[in-house]
Structures are given as C-alpha cells and as structure tokens.
Design a protein around this motif. Structure first.
Motif, PDB file in Angstrom:
ATOM      1  N   ALA A   1       0.856  -1.188   0.000  1.00 18.24           N
ATOM      2  CA  ALA A   1       0.000   0.000   0.000  1.00 18.24           C
ATOM      3  C   ALA A   1       0.889   1.233   0.000  1.00 18.24           C
ATOM      4  O   ALA A   1       2.077   1.158   0.322  1.00 18.24           O
ATOM      5  CB  ALA A   1      -0.927   0.009   1.211  1.00 18.24           C
ATOM      6  N   ILE A   2       0.293   2.355  -0.363  1.00 15.93           N
ATOM      7  CA  ILE A   2       1.045   3.601  -0.481  1.00 15.93           C
ATOM      8  C   ILE A   2       0.384   4.672   0.379  1.00 15.93           C
ATOM      9  O   ILE A   2      -0.838   4.859   0.332  1.00 15.93           O
ATOM     10  CB  ILE A   2       1.102   4.067  -1.950  1.00 15.93           C
ATOM     11  CG1 ILE A   2       1.910   3.079  -2.797  1.00 15.93           C
ATOM     12  CG2 ILE A   2       1.684   5.472  -2.061  1.00 15.93           C
ATOM     13  CD1 ILE A   2       1.843   3.349  -4.288  1.00 15.93           C
ATOM     14  N   VAL A   3       1.204   5.358   1.172  1.00 15.92           N
ATOM     15  CA  VAL A   3       0.751   6.557   1.876  1.00 15.92           C
ATOM     16  C   VAL A   3       1.368   7.744   1.155  1.00 15.92           C
ATOM     17  O   VAL A   3       2.583   7.916   1.150  1.00 15.92           O
ATOM     18  CB  VAL A   3       1.176   6.548   3.361  1.00 15.92           C
ATOM     19  CG1 VAL A   3       0.802   7.871   4.015  1.00 15.92           C
ATOM     20  CG2 VAL A   3       0.527   5.382   4.101  1.00 15.92           C
ATOM     21  N   LEU A   4       0.519   8.520   0.507  1.00 16.84           N
ATOM     22  CA  LEU A   4       0.974   9.692  -0.241  1.00 16.84           C
ATOM     23  C   LEU A   4       0.911  10.884   0.707  1.00 16.84           C
ATOM     24  O   LEU A   4      -0.167  11.303   1.132  1.00 16.84           O
ATOM     25  CB  LEU A   4       0.088   9.920  -1.463  1.00 16.84           C
ATOM     26  CG  LEU A   4       0.603  10.855  -2.561  1.00 16.84           C
ATOM     27  CD1 LEU A   4      -0.262  10.732  -3.811  1.00 16.84           C
ATOM     28  CD2 LEU A   4       0.652  12.313  -2.132  1.00 16.84           C
ATOM     29  N   ILE A   5       2.085  11.416   1.049  1.00 17.21           N
ATOM     30  CA  ILE A   5       2.169  12.516   2.006  1.00 17.21           C
ATOM     31  C   ILE A   5       2.154  13.840   1.259  1.00 17.21           C
ATOM     32  O   ILE A   5       2.921  14.045   0.316  1.00 17.21           O
ATOM     33  CB  ILE A   5       3.436  12.378   2.861  1.00 17.21           C
ATOM     34  CG1 ILE A   5       3.408  11.049   3.618  1.00 17.21           C
ATOM     35  CG2 ILE A   5       3.548  13.546   3.846  1.00 17.21           C
ATOM     36  CD1 ILE A   5       4.669  10.743   4.395  1.00 17.21           C
ATOM     37  N   VAL A   6       1.265  14.713   1.684  1.00 19.00           N
ATOM     38  CA  VAL A   6       1.113  16.008   1.032  1.00 19.00           C
ATOM     39  C   VAL A   6       1.120  17.106   2.091  1.00 19.00           C
ATOM     40  O   VAL A   6       0.604  16.924   3.200  1.00 19.00           O
ATOM     41  CB  VAL A   6      -0.199  16.036   0.198  1.00 19.00           C
ATOM     42  CG1 VAL A   6      -1.405  15.762   1.058  1.00 19.00           C
ATOM     43  CG2 VAL A   6      -0.352  17.361  -0.536  1.00 19.00           C
ATOM     44  N   ASP A   7       1.729  18.223   1.763  1.00 18.48           N
ATOM     45  CA  ASP A   7       1.803  19.376   2.663  1.00 18.48           C
ATOM     46  C   ASP A   7       0.486  20.153   2.592  1.00 18.48           C
ATOM     47  O   ASP A   7       0.120  20.664   1.532  1.00 18.48           O
ATOM     48  CB  ASP A   7       2.978  20.263   2.224  1.00 18.48           C
ATOM     49  CG  ASP A   7       3.177  21.478   3.121  1.00 18.48           C
ATOM     50  OD1 ASP A   7       2.308  21.766   3.957  1.00 18.48           O
ATOM     51  OD2 ASP A   7       4.212  22.149   2.951  1.00 18.48           O
ATOM     52  N   ILE A   8      -0.236  20.223   3.721  1.00 17.62           N
ATOM     53  CA  ILE A   8      -1.518  20.943   3.722  1.00 17.62           C
ATOM     54  C   ILE A   8      -1.409  22.279   4.446  1.00 17.62           C
ATOM     55  O   ILE A   8      -2.431  22.916   4.721  1.00 17.62           O
ATOM     56  CB  ILE A   8      -2.641  20.096   4.356  1.00 17.62           C
ATOM     57  CG1 ILE A   8      -2.370  19.851   5.843  1.00 17.62           C
ATOM     58  CG2 ILE A   8      -2.813  18.784   3.601  1.00 17.62           C
ATOM     59  CD1 ILE A   8      -3.569  19.261   6.580  1.00 17.62           C
TER      60      ILE A   8
ATOM     61  N   SER B   1      -0.985  18.699  -5.860  1.00 20.29           N
ATOM     62  CA  SER B   1       0.142  17.901  -5.383  1.00 20.29           C
ATOM     63  C   SER B   1      -0.174  16.410  -5.470  1.00 20.29           C
ATOM     64  O   SER B   1       0.654  15.609  -5.913  1.00 20.29           O
ATOM     65  CB  SER B   1       0.489  18.284  -3.938  1.00 20.29           C
ATOM     66  OG  SER B   1       1.592  17.552  -3.471  1.00 20.29           O
ATOM     67  N   ILE B   2      -1.377  16.045  -5.063  1.00 20.21           N
ATOM     68  CA  ILE B   2      -1.799  14.636  -5.140  1.00 20.21           C
ATOM     69  C   ILE B   2      -1.800  14.171  -6.588  1.00 20.21           C
ATOM     70  O   ILE B   2      -1.269  13.097  -6.923  1.00 20.21           O
ATOM     71  CB  ILE B   2      -3.195  14.462  -4.508  1.00 20.21           C
ATOM     72  CG1 ILE B   2      -3.123  14.646  -2.996  1.00 20.21           C
ATOM     73  CG2 ILE B   2      -3.779  13.083  -4.856  1.00 20.21           C
ATOM     74  CD1 ILE B   2      -4.474  14.687  -2.323  1.00 20.21           C
ATOM     75  N   ASN B   3      -2.391  14.964  -7.473  1.00 20.74           N
ATOM     76  CA  ASN B   3      -2.496  14.580  -8.881  1.00 20.74           C
ATOM     77  C   ASN B   3      -1.125  14.445  -9.537  1.00 20.74           C
ATOM     78  O   ASN B   3      -0.910  13.544 -10.360  1.00 20.74           O
ATOM     79  CB  ASN B   3      -3.343  15.601  -9.650  1.00 20.74           C
ATOM     80  CG  ASN B   3      -4.804  15.552  -9.257  1.00 20.74           C
ATOM     81  OD1 ASN B   3      -5.288  14.539  -8.756  1.00 20.74           O
ATOM     82  ND2 ASN B   3      -5.522  16.642  -9.468  1.00 20.74           N
ATOM     83  N   LEU B   4      -0.181  15.327  -9.187  1.00 22.62           N
ATOM     84  CA  LEU B   4       1.158  15.245  -9.762  1.00 22.62           C
ATOM     85  C   LEU B   4       1.819  13.918  -9.403  1.00 22.62           C
ATOM     86  O   LEU B   4       2.348  13.214 -10.270  1.00 22.62           O
ATOM     87  CB  LEU B   4       2.016  16.409  -9.255  1.00 22.62           C
ATOM     88  CG  LEU B   4       3.436  16.532  -9.827  1.00 22.62           C
ATOM     89  CD1 LEU B   4       3.888  17.988  -9.808  1.00 22.62           C
ATOM     90  CD2 LEU B   4       4.453  15.686  -9.056  1.00 22.62           C
ATOM     91  N   VAL B   5       1.783  13.578  -8.127  1.00 20.08           N
ATOM     92  CA  VAL B   5       2.444  12.346  -7.680  1.00 20.08           C
ATOM     93  C   VAL B   5       1.757  11.118  -8.269  1.00 20.08           C
ATOM     94  O   VAL B   5       2.418  10.194  -8.780  1.00 20.08           O
ATOM     95  CB  VAL B   5       2.461  12.269  -6.143  1.00 20.08           C
ATOM     96  CG1 VAL B   5       3.032  10.932  -5.680  1.00 20.08           C
ATOM     97  CG2 VAL B   5       3.283  13.409  -5.563  1.00 20.08           C
ATOM     98  N   MET B   6       0.431  11.089  -8.204  1.00 20.48           N
ATOM     99  CA  MET B   6      -0.294   9.933  -8.725  1.00 20.48           C
ATOM    100  C   MET B   6      -0.055   9.758 -10.218  1.00 20.48           C
ATOM    101  O   MET B   6       0.122   8.632 -10.712  1.00 20.48           O
ATOM    102  CB  MET B   6      -1.793  10.086  -8.449  1.00 20.48           C
ATOM    103  CG  MET B   6      -2.163   9.982  -6.978  1.00 20.48           C
ATOM    104  SD  MET B   6      -1.775   8.368  -6.262  1.00 20.48           S
ATOM    105  CE  MET B   6      -2.934   7.318  -7.145  1.00 20.48           C
TER     106      MET B   6
END
Length: 382
Positions: free
Chosen positions: A106-113, A124-129
């Motif tokens: 599984a993947i935990v996508l960490i994003v700065d909020i 940010s989520i869309n770029l990484v995904m």
C-alpha cells in the motif's frame, strides 16, 4: 510475510519526518530537495489484542512484541526519494523513487496541507499519482508488441499473460482477475494502446496497491480548515509528523509515560512541558489522526488483512519448543487453512491433511476460511 507500506510525495512535504516518527529509525531530515537520496527501510507496528490472555500464559513473539495484552505486529515502512514532475522519465530521483514503490502493499501519499488551499493539495496529489501511473504504464507497455504477439500465438489466456507481465509489480493472480472483472480492457492484447496500459496502472493502484493521503503539517492550519480538507478529499488523514516526532523523542527522554494521546508528562523544563501539553491538545482536534492509527487503518481497512496464530500444540498454543503463540501471521481476508499451511512452509502445504481450531478443537478442512485471531494447528504428512 511482513506488510510493506511505501511513503511517497513531493520533496519537502515531511516524508522523512513522518518516517522517523513512525519507525524505530531516524532518517536524515532537511528543508531542501532530495534529503532522501536512497530508500530508507524501517519498522513500525500495528496492534491487535493478543489471545494469550485466554489461556493465562504470556506469549513469546518471534517478531514484534506484546505489552499489556496488546500484540504489536511488525510493518515495514519504506521512505523513498521525493518525487518531482517528470520523474517517470528519469528526472530528479525518479528511478530510485519508483523502483522502490513497485513491491509495496500500500502507499501513503504525504502532502503538505499547511497552505490550507484545497486546490494546491489536489494539484500535489495529482502530480504524484500521475507520475506513478506513467511509470507503471511505461514498464507495462515496454516490448508490448512482442509480448502480445507471442501470447496470442500460443493461445494463452489474457490473465495468464498479464500475470507474467505484472510479476514485476508483485501483483498476485487473484488481483489481476479482480481488475479484469471490474474494469474494461480490450480482449485481444495485440490491440492494446498506451492508454490501456495507463488505465491498467490506475487499476493496480486501486485494487492491488491502494493509496491513502496523509495531510502533513496539519498543525499549521486551524480546525475549520482541517474539517474542510477531510470533507473535500476522500481518503485524506490529517497528521503532524513534526509533533509525532517530538512526542517520540520526549518518550525516549523519559519526559512522558507514553506516546499515546493523553500521555502523562513526567519530566522536562517548563517550556518543554507547555509544548507537550499543547501537542496533546492538538492531537484531540476533530479529524486529526495519529500516525500509528493511520498505519492500522491501512493494514486492516485498506488492505483487509487479518492476524492468524499457527501453533504446534492446539491445547497449550505453543510451538515444539514450548513458546506460547510465537508467530502472528498477517493474512489476506478470505485466506484458507491451506493458504496458512503454505505460509508456514511449502512442504507443510503440500502434505496438508487437516487443521485444528485451537479454541473449539474442531477439525478443519483445507478450504476453511480463516478468521481474525484464529489459533490454528496444521497437521501434515511432511
């Protein structure tokens, strides 16, 4: 088998801090791109209530540990280099990043909020995904013409051919069948396009390597912003890796009696005590999730794993050496007694005769579907 969770995200979102807070390891932490230049692999735990209390004996875990009747099951955490746009084409640390992702569960996508901007968070989520999907798709579609022609010439079933192709990503056969049943793909492999490969990559991340989002630096925004973020973005969990790491270090220094919310402050100067009180209050903010709780949600709710205890003696719940409940196996929901036998050892699986339920003493066949916290003895010819 140990569950493996990958931490991904752009540079400077706090991945290394998250990793250091979650595991027994300390990663290099810095406010500059690519602090992590090679994957860091550490160990954390999720917890379950241990069955040892049922027999009045203390367990002897071979891996992890048990404390006050709570069994701590190991989970591997891999912190990989920060991702930038173009990583799928080799920019930045892209290749190192993505090579480390392919064998995680599984993947935990960490994003700065910390900006509080829903738009920035989604971007940010869309770029990484998108970079992960493009990387998967490029490798799936590599040498596709030769692969598809050979498969069709031999009359090979589509799922069998794809199993061979997707072995690179550690996708099990059951998941491939699930993907093909749930999503539409051309029946003939020879007419697949890069778009189909990209859609398959998307399906892998949906069904075989699910993703959740950890909204880090949540301590930088107010409670109302936290509420809006988790209501707007599904699968978002708000955390503060910086606060988690502070609590971990305070516990190691003997300043608090536990890392759990509601800890008792037992040391430190006035400034440190006030900071720890403030952190404990923030952890109680609606919508905030502790990192250890997030790991548990990934294992139990996202991956749907259960814990099963194989034993040699079904009465005393011990192995041959007399150790009580030494092994706690993490198994996928729906696994059978035969699956457990093969997990113990290939020879045990091949020689499977029957199993015995350690609680009820009932005889179980190979197709018995395991339940969470089952204690099972396997009887085999080998």
């Amino acid at each position: 088998m140990s569950v493996k969770i990958g931490l991904v995200g752009e540079p400077n979102v706090g991945k290394s801090t998250f990793y250091s807070a979650a595991t027994q390891n300390e990663a290099e932490i810095g406010d500059f791109p690519f602090t992590t230049v090679k994957p860091n692999l550490g160990m954390t735990f999720f917890t379950v209530r241990c069955p040892d209390s049922e027999i009045g004996s203390h367990c002897n875990p071979r891996e992890g540990y048990c404390e006050n009747g709570i069994r701590h099951i190991p989970v591997q955490v891999i912190d990989v280099p920060g991702l930038i746009e173009g990583a799928s084409e080799g920019r930045g640390m892209g290749n190192e990043f993505l090579d480390a992702v392919r064998d995680v569960d599984a993947i935990v996508l960490i994003v700065d909020i910390s900006s509080g901007s829903i738009e920035n968070i989604k971007n940010s989520i869309n770029l990484v995904m998108n970079e992960i999907k493009k990387w998967f798709a490029d490798r799936i579609y590599s040498d596709w013409d030769h692969f598809s022609r050979r498969s069709e010439a031999t009359g090979e079933r589509r799922e069998i051919a794809l199993r061979r192709k997707l072995s690179l990503f550690g996708v099990p056969e059951k998941k491939i069948s699930e993907i093909l049943e749930a999503e539409f793909f051309p029946a003939r492999l020879s007419i697949w396009t890069m778009e189909d490969a990209y859609n398959l990559a998307s399906a892998i991340l949906k069904y075989a390597k699910p993703v959740v989002y950890a909204g880090n630096k949540g301590d930088k925004v107010d409670a109302e912003t936290i509420r809006k973020i988790i209501e707007t973005i599904p699968d978002m969990y708000v955390v503060s890796a910086e606060y988690e790491l502070a609590v971990k270090r305070a516990r190691n220094a003997g300043m608090i009696d536990s890392v759990l919310t509601g800890f008792k402050i037992t040391g430190g100067n006035q400034r440190q005590r006030e900071a720890l009180e403030m952190i404990d209050r923030w952890f109680r903010t609606p919508g905030v999730v502790r990192i250890h709780d997030l790991v548990e949600k990934v294992v139990k709710n996202l991956l749907h794993y259960i814990v099963v205890y194989p034993v040699y003696d079904e009465n005393k719940w011990t192995d041959k050496a007399g150790n009580v409940l030494p092994d706690a196996y993490v198994m996928v929901e729906g696994s059978t007694a035969l699956d457990l036998a093969f997990r113990v050892h290939t020879d045990i699986g091949e020689g499977f005769i029957r199993a015995i339920n350690g609680r009820t003493k009932m005889i179980l066949g190979r197709d018995y579907v395991l339940k969470d916290s089952d204690v099972i003895k396997i009887i085999s010819k080998k």
